[in-house]
Design an enzyme around this catalytic site. Structure first.
Site, PDB file in Angstrom:
ATOM      1  N   LYS A 230       0.849  -1.198   0.000  1.00 16.48           N
ATOM      2  CA  LYS A 230       0.000   0.000   0.000  1.00 16.48           C
ATOM      3  C   LYS A 230       0.882   1.246   0.000  1.00 16.48           C
ATOM      4  CE  LYS A 230      -4.108  -1.157   2.737  1.00 16.48           C
ATOM      5  NZ  LYS A 230      -4.840  -0.819   3.961  1.00 16.48           N
TER       6      LYS A 230
ATOM      7  N   ASP B 257      -9.490   2.448   4.857  1.00 17.03           N
ATOM      8  CA  ASP B 257     -10.089   1.152   5.159  1.00 17.03           C
ATOM      9  C   ASP B 257     -10.757   0.692   3.876  1.00 17.03           C
ATOM     10  OD1 ASP B 257     -10.544  -0.895   7.141  1.00 17.03           O
ATOM     11  OD2 ASP B 257     -12.665  -0.458   6.895  1.00 17.03           O
ATOM     12  N   SER B 258     -10.613  -0.576   3.591  1.00 14.17           N
ATOM     13  CA  SER B 258     -11.141  -1.065   2.319  1.00 14.17           C
ATOM     14  C   SER B 258     -11.688  -2.468   2.458  1.00 14.17           C
ATOM     15  CB  SER B 258     -10.030  -1.035   1.266  1.00 14.17           C
ATOM     16  OG  SER B 258      -8.930  -1.801   1.709  1.00 14.17           O
TER      17      SER B 258
ATOM     18  N   TYR C 151      -8.370 -10.796  -2.175  1.00 15.89           N
ATOM     19  CA  TYR C 151      -9.429 -11.262  -3.079  1.00 15.89           C
ATOM     20  C   TYR C 151      -9.117 -11.000  -4.552  1.00 15.89           C
ATOM     21  CZ  TYR C 151     -11.993 -11.494   1.335  1.00 15.89           C
ATOM     22  OH  TYR C 151     -12.384 -11.798   2.619  1.00 15.89           O
ATOM     23  N   ASP C 152      -7.933 -10.497  -4.853  1.00  9.03           N
ATOM     24  CA  ASP C 152      -7.604 -10.164  -6.244  1.00  9.03           C
ATOM     25  C   ASP C 152      -7.832 -11.305  -7.247  1.00  9.03           C
ATOM     26  OD1 ASP C 152      -6.968  -7.431  -6.212  1.00  9.03           O
ATOM     27  OD2 ASP C 152      -4.985  -7.812  -5.390  1.00  9.03           O
TER      28      ASP C 152
ATOM     29  N   LYS D 254      -2.571  -2.189 -11.896  1.00 13.13           N
ATOM     30  CA  LYS D 254      -3.619  -2.116 -10.863  1.00 13.13           C
ATOM     31  C   LYS D 254      -3.653  -0.737 -10.208  1.00 13.13           C
ATOM     32  CE  LYS D 254      -5.451  -4.112  -6.695  1.00 13.13           C
ATOM     33  NZ  LYS D 254      -5.146  -4.870  -5.496  1.00 13.13           N
TER      34      LYS D 254
ATOM     35  N   ARG E  48      -8.058   2.315  -4.052  1.00 15.19           N
ATOM     36  CA  ARG E  48      -7.243   3.155  -3.175  1.00 15.19           C
ATOM     37  C   ARG E  48      -6.683   4.346  -3.945  1.00 15.19           C
ATOM     38  NH1 ARG E  48      -6.291  -0.455   0.140  1.00 15.19           N
ATOM     39  NH2 ARG E  48      -5.276  -1.682  -1.452  1.00 15.19           N
TER      40      ARG E  48
HETATM   41  P1  IMP Z   1      -7.591  -3.002   5.051  1.00  9.37           P
HETATM   42  O1  IMP Z   1      -8.122  -1.814   4.374  1.00  9.37           O
HETATM   43  O2  IMP Z   1      -6.097  -3.043   5.020  1.00  9.37           O
HETATM   44  O3  IMP Z   1      -8.180  -3.193   6.407  1.00  9.37           O
HETATM   45  O4  IMP Z   1      -7.988  -4.264   4.150  1.00  9.37           O
HETATM   46  C1  IMP Z   1      -9.214  -4.887   4.206  1.00  9.37           C
HETATM   47  C2  IMP Z   1      -9.276  -6.191   3.457  1.00  9.37           C
HETATM   48  O5  IMP Z   1      -9.990  -5.983   2.228  1.00  9.37           O
HETATM   49  C3  IMP Z   1      -7.964  -6.837   3.029  1.00  9.37           C
HETATM   50  O6  IMP Z   1      -7.436  -7.622   4.042  1.00  9.37           O
HETATM   51  C4  IMP Z   1      -8.423  -7.679   1.860  1.00  9.37           C
HETATM   52  O7  IMP Z   1      -9.063  -8.835   2.331  1.00  9.37           O
HETATM   53  C5  IMP Z   1      -9.490  -6.807   1.216  1.00  9.37           C
HETATM   54  N1  IMP Z   1      -8.918  -5.931   0.167  1.00  9.37           N
HETATM   55  C6  IMP Z   1      -8.841  -4.582   0.201  1.00  9.37           C
HETATM   56  N2  IMP Z   1      -8.272  -4.106  -0.925  1.00  9.37           N
HETATM   57  C7  IMP Z   1      -7.969  -5.189  -1.668  1.00  9.37           C
HETATM   58  C8  IMP Z   1      -7.344  -5.329  -2.946  1.00  9.37           C
HETATM   59  O8  IMP Z   1      -6.926  -4.379  -3.615  1.00  9.37           O
HETATM   60  N3  IMP Z   1      -7.192  -6.610  -3.377  1.00  9.37           N
HETATM   61  C9  IMP Z   1      -7.612  -7.680  -2.679  1.00  9.37           C
HETATM   62  N4  IMP Z   1      -8.184  -7.606  -1.489  1.00  9.37           N
HETATM   63  C10 IMP Z   1      -8.391  -6.358  -0.970  1.00  9.37           C
END
Ligand code: IMP
Length: 208
Positions: free
Chosen positions: A12, A76-77, A161-162, A182, A188
């Protein structure tokens, strides 16, 4: 001006540095500052979780009197699948257990969607970024990268999950895109560019 991005994820951080390269500010990770995020992601939304992360670091730096000319950002994603009413959503990292291999998580999702037609397999990677400035004002931006759940996992790039996230315009999963490809379209990246615009328009940042 300095921007601290509250993440411990090196992948990231590479993407973030790349996107913030045109901003007239030094960019730091938590690691650069010897800090670690320990806040639990207990929020019910991406926005709540991003705010929890950003305020945790704000409180630490404010206590140390180190917020001068500083912006803290956190994201957060997660993956939101239409057919599953937005699941796993904010629970993406914890889905089936935090440490469960993504091969297992991805296989479970494919099983839940077995027999579901392409038109109903729509999904989005959603990202929320919160930024807090010296005086405690919080700015928010949220967006997503749309695609659909693939019929089988493909690709060894990316993470999480990519391999099951299919992008029709590329005819590939995001697990088959290079990091550079990507980053151009990622949730993001999109939201961080939105945040740059917001902060620029408010006169908080300037460009080089
Ligand atoms: P966080 O934002 O780091 O808390 O990530 C949350 C979760 O969302 C990750 O652990 C992945 O499971 C999923 N995730 C978020 N962005 C991506 C991505 O770009 N590719 C694949 N999985 C993602």
């Amino acid at each position: 001006m300095r921007i601290v991005f509250a993440t411990g994820n090196a992948g990231k951080m590479r993407e973030i540095r790349d996107i913030l390269a045109d901003v007239d500010a030094e960019v730091y990770s938590l690691k650069d500052l010897g800090l670690k995020s320990e806040a639990p992601e207990t929020g019910e939304s991406f926005a709540e979780n991003a705010r929890i992360k950003v305020m945790e670091i704000y409180d630490i730096l404010k206590d140390r009197d180190e917020m001068k000319d500083t912006i803290i950002m956190a994201d957060d994603s997660g993956l939101c699948i239409d057919y599953l009413d937005g699941a796993p959503g904010v629970h993406s990292a914890r889905f089936m257990g935090h440490d469960t291999d993504y091969k297992i998580k991805n296989a479970a999702i494919l099983e839940k969607l077995e027999g579901v037609a392409d038109e109903e397999r729509g999904a989005g990677f959603v990202c929320h970024i919160s930024a807090v400035t010296e005086d405690g004002t919080v700015y928010d931006a949220e967006g997503e990268m749309r695609g659909r759940i693939a019929s089988e996992p493909k690709g060894k790039e990316g993470f999480g999950y990519d391999p099951i996230f299919f992008l029709p315009e590329f005819n590939r999963t995001s697990g088959e895109l290079s990091e550079e490809e990507k980053n151009k379209i990622s949730h993001r990246g999109k939201v961080l560019r939105m945040m740059k615009e917001i902060l620029y328009k408010k006169g908080i940042i300037s460009f080089k």
